[in-house]
Design an enzyme around this catalytic site. Structure first.
Site, PDB file in Angstrom:
ATOM      1  N   SER A  45      10.722  -6.069   4.260  1.00 50.36           N
ATOM      2  CA  SER A  45      10.422  -7.159   5.177  1.00 50.36           C
ATOM      3  C   SER A  45      10.492  -6.651   6.619  1.00 50.36           C
ATOM      4  CB  SER A  45      11.427  -8.292   4.908  1.00 50.36           C
ATOM      5  OG  SER A  45      11.148  -9.406   5.702  1.00 50.36           O
ATOM      6  N   LYS A  77       5.765 -11.753   6.615  1.00 48.59           N
ATOM      7  CA  LYS A  77       7.085 -11.274   6.168  1.00 48.59           C
ATOM      8  C   LYS A  77       7.991 -12.446   5.790  1.00 48.59           C
ATOM      9  CE  LYS A  77       6.511  -6.715   6.795  1.00 48.59           C
ATOM     10  NZ  LYS A  77       6.439  -5.755   5.687  1.00 48.59           N
TER      11      LYS A  77
HETATM   12  C1  HXC Z   1      -6.732  -7.366  17.034  1.00 43.29           C
HETATM   13  C2  HXC Z   1      -7.402  -6.459  15.004  1.00 43.29           C
HETATM   14  C3  HXC Z   1      -6.770  -5.230  15.338  1.00 43.29           C
HETATM   15  C4  HXC Z   1      -6.110  -5.127  16.602  1.00 43.29           C
HETATM   16  C5  HXC Z   1      -7.692  -5.028  13.385  1.00 43.29           C
HETATM   17  N1  HXC Z   1      -7.945  -6.278  13.795  1.00 43.29           N
HETATM   18  N2  HXC Z   1      -6.957  -4.360  14.301  1.00 43.29           N
HETATM   19  N3  HXC Z   1      -7.382  -7.514  15.832  1.00 43.29           N
HETATM   20  N4  HXC Z   1      -6.108  -6.223  17.413  1.00 43.29           N
HETATM   21  N5  HXC Z   1      -5.489  -3.994  16.987  1.00 43.29           N
HETATM   22  C6  HXC Z   1      -8.753  -7.295  13.104  1.00 43.29           C
HETATM   23  C7  HXC Z   1     -10.186  -6.826  12.978  1.00 43.29           C
HETATM   24  O1  HXC Z   1     -10.924  -7.082  14.165  1.00 43.29           O
HETATM   25  C8  HXC Z   1     -10.678  -7.681  11.796  1.00 43.29           C
HETATM   26  O2  HXC Z   1     -10.982  -9.003  12.173  1.00 43.29           O
HETATM   27  C9  HXC Z   1      -9.441  -7.750  10.921  1.00 43.29           C
HETATM   28  O3  HXC Z   1      -8.305  -7.456  11.758  1.00 43.29           O
HETATM   29  C10 HXC Z   1      -9.496  -6.739   9.786  1.00 43.29           C
HETATM   30  O4  HXC Z   1      -9.710  -5.459  10.338  1.00 43.29           O
HETATM   31  P1  HXC Z   1     -10.114  -4.196   9.433  1.00 43.29           P
HETATM   32  O5  HXC Z   1     -10.059  -2.978  10.273  1.00 43.29           O
HETATM   33  O6  HXC Z   1     -11.371  -4.507   8.693  1.00 43.29           O
HETATM   34  O7  HXC Z   1      -8.935  -4.268   8.368  1.00 43.29           O
HETATM   35  P2  HXC Z   1      -8.457  -3.270   7.272  1.00 43.29           P
HETATM   36  O8  HXC Z   1      -9.381  -2.097   7.151  1.00 43.29           O
HETATM   37  O9  HXC Z   1      -8.191  -4.052   6.111  1.00 43.29           O
HETATM   38  O10 HXC Z   1      -7.083  -2.692   7.934  1.00 43.29           O
HETATM   39  C11 HXC Z   1      -5.917  -3.446   7.990  1.00 43.29           C
HETATM   40  C12 HXC Z   1      -5.191  -3.278   9.334  1.00 43.29           C
HETATM   41  C13 HXC Z   1      -4.985  -1.801   9.698  1.00 43.29           C
HETATM   42  C14 HXC Z   1      -3.860  -4.020   9.228  1.00 43.29           C
HETATM   43  C15 HXC Z   1      -6.029  -3.950  10.400  1.00 43.29           C
HETATM   44  O11 HXC Z   1      -4.355  -1.682  10.966  1.00 43.29           O
HETATM   45  C16 HXC Z   1      -4.215  -1.038   8.647  1.00 43.29           C
HETATM   46  O12 HXC Z   1      -4.780  -0.630   7.658  1.00 43.29           O
HETATM   47  N6  HXC Z   1      -2.900  -0.790   8.843  1.00 43.29           N
HETATM   48  C17 HXC Z   1      -2.052  -0.087   7.842  1.00 43.29           C
HETATM   49  C18 HXC Z   1      -0.999   0.778   8.473  1.00 43.29           C
HETATM   50  C19 HXC Z   1      -0.025   0.020   9.349  1.00 43.29           C
HETATM   51  O13 HXC Z   1      -0.381  -0.985   9.985  1.00 43.29           O
HETATM   52  N7  HXC Z   1       1.230   0.524   9.383  1.00 43.29           N
HETATM   53  C20 HXC Z   1       2.266  -0.086  10.235  1.00 43.29           C
HETATM   54  C21 HXC Z   1       3.146  -0.982   9.443  1.00 43.29           C
HETATM   55  S1  HXC Z   1       4.517  -1.399  10.458  1.00 43.29           S
HETATM   56  P3  HXC Z   1     -12.503  -9.495  12.473  1.00 43.29           P
HETATM   57  O14 HXC Z   1     -12.336 -10.924  12.849  1.00 43.29           O
HETATM   58  O15 HXC Z   1     -13.015  -8.635  13.593  1.00 43.29           O
HETATM   59  O16 HXC Z   1     -13.270  -9.282  11.197  1.00 43.29           O
HETATM   60  C22 HXC Z   1       4.997  -2.961  10.251  1.00 43.29           C
HETATM   61  C23 HXC Z   1       6.215  -3.539  10.960  1.00 43.29           C
HETATM   62  C24 HXC Z   1       6.639  -2.717  12.134  1.00 43.29           C
HETATM   63  O17 HXC Z   1       4.408  -3.631   9.492  1.00 43.29           O
HETATM   64  C25 HXC Z   1       7.853  -3.274  12.862  1.00 43.29           C
HETATM   65  C26 HXC Z   1       8.316  -2.256  13.933  1.00 43.29           C
HETATM   66  C27 HXC Z   1       9.532  -2.687  14.712  1.00 43.29           C
HETATM   67  P1  NAP Z   2       3.189   3.176   7.333  1.00 45.12           P
HETATM   68  O1  NAP Z   2       3.605   4.595   7.284  1.00 45.12           O
HETATM   69  O2  NAP Z   2       1.850   2.865   7.901  1.00 45.12           O
HETATM   70  O3  NAP Z   2       3.357   2.529   5.894  1.00 45.12           O
HETATM   71  C1  NAP Z   2       2.485   1.590   5.348  1.00 45.12           C
HETATM   72  C2  NAP Z   2       1.955   2.128   4.067  1.00 45.12           C
HETATM   73  O4  NAP Z   2       1.202   1.118   3.400  1.00 45.12           O
HETATM   74  C3  NAP Z   2       1.043   3.331   4.247  1.00 45.12           C
HETATM   75  O5  NAP Z   2       1.391   4.313   3.297  1.00 45.12           O
HETATM   76  C4  NAP Z   2      -0.346   2.782   3.966  1.00 45.12           C
HETATM   77  O6  NAP Z   2      -1.178   3.808   3.423  1.00 45.12           O
HETATM   78  C5  NAP Z   2      -0.038   1.669   2.984  1.00 45.12           C
HETATM   79  N1  NAP Z   2      -1.024   0.586   3.013  1.00 45.12           N
HETATM   80  C6  NAP Z   2      -1.423  -0.139   4.083  1.00 45.12           C
HETATM   81  N2  NAP Z   2      -2.348  -1.030   3.723  1.00 45.12           N
HETATM   82  C7  NAP Z   2      -2.530  -0.875   2.394  1.00 45.12           C
HETATM   83  C8  NAP Z   2      -3.362  -1.509   1.445  1.00 45.12           C
HETATM   84  N3  NAP Z   2      -4.195  -2.479   1.814  1.00 45.12           N
HETATM   85  N4  NAP Z   2      -3.294  -1.107   0.146  1.00 45.12           N
HETATM   86  C9  NAP Z   2      -2.444  -0.110  -0.227  1.00 45.12           C
HETATM   87  N5  NAP Z   2      -1.640   0.523   0.627  1.00 45.12           N
HETATM   88  C10 NAP Z   2      -1.689   0.150   1.928  1.00 45.12           C
HETATM   89  O7  NAP Z   2       4.215   2.301   8.212  1.00 45.12           O
HETATM   90  P2  NAP Z   2       5.798   2.166   8.326  1.00 45.12           P
HETATM   91  O8  NAP Z   2       6.036   1.906   9.771  1.00 45.12           O
HETATM   92  O9  NAP Z   2       6.526   3.271   7.667  1.00 45.12           O
HETATM   93  O10 NAP Z   2       6.060   0.779   7.550  1.00 45.12           O
HETATM   94  C11 NAP Z   2       6.474   0.753   6.191  1.00 45.12           C
HETATM   95  C12 NAP Z   2       7.046  -0.607   5.832  1.00 45.12           C
HETATM   96  O11 NAP Z   2       8.200  -0.896   6.647  1.00 45.12           O
HETATM   97  C13 NAP Z   2       6.099  -1.770   6.064  1.00 45.12           C
HETATM   98  O12 NAP Z   2       6.308  -2.751   5.057  1.00 45.12           O
HETATM   99  C14 NAP Z   2       6.527  -2.304   7.405  1.00 45.12           C
HETATM  100  O13 NAP Z   2       6.142  -3.641   7.592  1.00 45.12           O
HETATM  101  C15 NAP Z   2       8.026  -2.143   7.305  1.00 45.12           C
HETATM  102  N6  NAP Z   2       8.724  -2.084   8.594  1.00 45.12           N
HETATM  103  C16 NAP Z   2       8.548  -1.029   9.396  1.00 45.12           C
HETATM  104  C17 NAP Z   2       9.290  -0.913  10.555  1.00 45.12           C
HETATM  105  C18 NAP Z   2       9.177   0.307  11.425  1.00 45.12           C
HETATM  106  O14 NAP Z   2       9.945   0.468  12.353  1.00 45.12           O
HETATM  107  N7  NAP Z   2       8.257   1.202  11.160  1.00 45.12           N
HETATM  108  C19 NAP Z   2      10.194  -1.917  10.905  1.00 45.12           C
HETATM  109  C20 NAP Z   2      10.323  -3.042  10.072  1.00 45.12           C
HETATM  110  C21 NAP Z   2       9.597  -3.096   8.894  1.00 45.12           C
HETATM  111  P3  NAP Z   2      -2.789   3.753   3.564  1.00 45.12           P
HETATM  112  O15 NAP Z   2      -3.064   3.400   5.000  1.00 45.12           O
HETATM  113  O16 NAP Z   2      -3.233   5.104   3.145  1.00 45.12           O
HETATM  114  O17 NAP Z   2      -3.246   2.686   2.624  1.00 45.12           O
END
Ligand code: HXC
Ligand code: NAP
Length: 275
Positions: free
Chosen positions: A148, A166
């Site tokens: 989460s 979350k």
């Molecule tokens: C505004 C955005 C955007 C951005 C994407 N979108 N990025 N909008 N600002 N920076 C919008 C797009 O315009 C689109 O809407 C929709 O989101 C879907 O975008 P896609 O690129 O087609 O999505 P997809 O390929 O499915 O990718 C999903 C994603 C991408 C979430 C957008 O960033 C991703 O794959 N992330 C995975 C890795 C990740 O995020 N890791 C971090 C996790 S950390 P429209 O309307 O244009 O169609 C975490 C907690 C961290 O979760 C806490 C830290 C303290």
């Molecule tokens: P990360 O490395 O980007 O991890 C996310 C993982 O999810 C990647 O391995 C990514 O791989 C995979 N993923 C994303 N979209 C997916 C999809 N549609 N299908 C299958 N796999 C997918 O980021 P992280 O920062 O370590 O975060 C890991 C977890 O911790 C997340 O749940 C996040 O919300 C949580 N979290 C992170 C932080 C932080 O400080 N980083 C704090 C609080 C909570 P692919 O892109 O290759 O699919």
């Protein structure tokens, strides 16, 4: 600190751990800790390249590993990954729902599809993994750990989509703990604080602001993937056999109400007033 200094190094020998999003960051850190304790690992992500690198790293620790390129939004793909896991490594004992998407965006600018994308990856994707893994978890009397975030219970700027996703995950966790407890399946959530060197921190912590933000955390540092891996290992172990339906926060105190900016402002004002 190494996990094998504190837990028996064959604690998870012969047990299968299935991790969505296991190819990088926090989830890969969780995988490394289970691997060090003898677990078989099954990891899911979209990028083949990241999966290959993570597989090599986990194999080097000595784990049996299978990797699946699948999108957690695609239920049949997850079902297939879970079936293949059972065939290759045996039924899943611990399921980690860790895949997530995040980007900062003001709610007023966020498109409906942007909101939906994060809900679909985080919340729907977690349900998909649980639903597809249920039969195996029932067989092993296993457990589920949801990854989460503080946004589930504290509002953060530009994180409306993530907070909703979350919070939904934590509520799903409690419902499954209630319904699946009688099958011997435990369900818990972990809330990591900001974890050093991860994609989440790269996306959410503006460059140059790390030192300021560290000072706003009561324990004075960002976390490490091992901080979350060690907690996961404990929750999946027999030591936690009576723990279900809980959200455990591992954030150095970051999400405590009153921590950070509020406390610092009060301290500054009190210091000024007492001069
Ligand atoms: C505004 C955005 C955007 C951005 C994407 N979108 N990025 N909008 N600002 N920076 C919008 C797009 O315009 C689109 O809407 C929709 O989101 C879907 O975008 P896609 O690129 O087609 O999505 P997809 O390929 O499915 O990718 C999903 C994603 C991408 C979430 C957008 O960033 C991703 O794959 N992330 C995975 C890795 C990740 O995020 N890791 C971090 C996790 S950390 P429209 O309307 O244009 O169609 C975490 C907690 C961290 O979760 C806490 C830290 C303290
Ligand atoms: P990360 O490395 O980007 O991890 C996310 C993982 O999810 C990647 O391995 C990514 O791989 C995979 N993923 C994303 N979209 C997916 C999809 N549609 N299908 C299958 N796999 C997918 O980021 P992280 O920062 O370590 O975060 C890991 C977890 O911790 C997340 O749940 C996040 O919300 C949580 N979290 C992170 C932080 C932080 O400080 N980083 C704090 C609080 C909570 P692919 O892109 O290759 O699919």
């Amino acid at each position: 600190m190494h996990i094998t200094s504190y837990f028996a190094k064959d604690l998870f020998r012969g047990k299968t751990v299935f991790i969505t999003g296991g190819s990088s960051g926090i989830n890969l850190g969780i995988a490394r800790n289970f691997a060090a304790l003898g677990a078989n690992l099954s990891i899911v992500g979209r990028s083949q390249e990241k999966l290959a690198a993570a597989t090599a790293e986990l194999k080097a620790i000595g784990a049996h590993v299978v990797a699946h390129s699948a999108d957690v939004r695609d239920y049949p793909a997850l079902e297939k990954a879970l079936q293949e896991t059972n065939t290759a490594l045996g039924p899943v004992h611990t399921l980690i729902c860790g895949a997530a998407g995040n980007f900062p965006c003001p709610a007023a600018d966020l498109s409906p599809n942007g909101f939906k994308s994060v809900i679909d990856i985080d919340l729907l994707g977690s349900f998909h993994a649980c639903r597809a893994g249920f039969a195996q978890l029932r067989e092993t009397q296993g457990n589920i750990i949801f990854i989460s975030a503080g946004m589930a219970f504290m509002p953060y700027a530009f994180q409306a989509h993530v907070g909703a996703a979350k919070a939904g995950i934590d509520n799903l966790m409690r419902n499954l703990a209630l319904e699946w407890g009688p099958f011997g399946i435990r369900c818990n959530s972990i809330v990591p604080g900001p974890i050093e060197g991860t994609e989440g921190v790269r996306r959410l912590v503006p460059e140059g602001s790390g030192d300021l933000l560290r000072k706003a955390i009561p324990l004075g540092r960002f976390g490490t993937p091992d901080d979350i891996g060690q907690l996961s290992v404990f929750l999946a172990s027999p030591l936690a056999s009576y723990i279900t339906g809980t959200v455990i926060v591992a954030d150095g105190g970051q999400n405590l109400p009153g921590s950070g900016a509020w406390t610092q402002l009060i301290a500054t004002e009190i210091a000024k007033a007492s001069r």
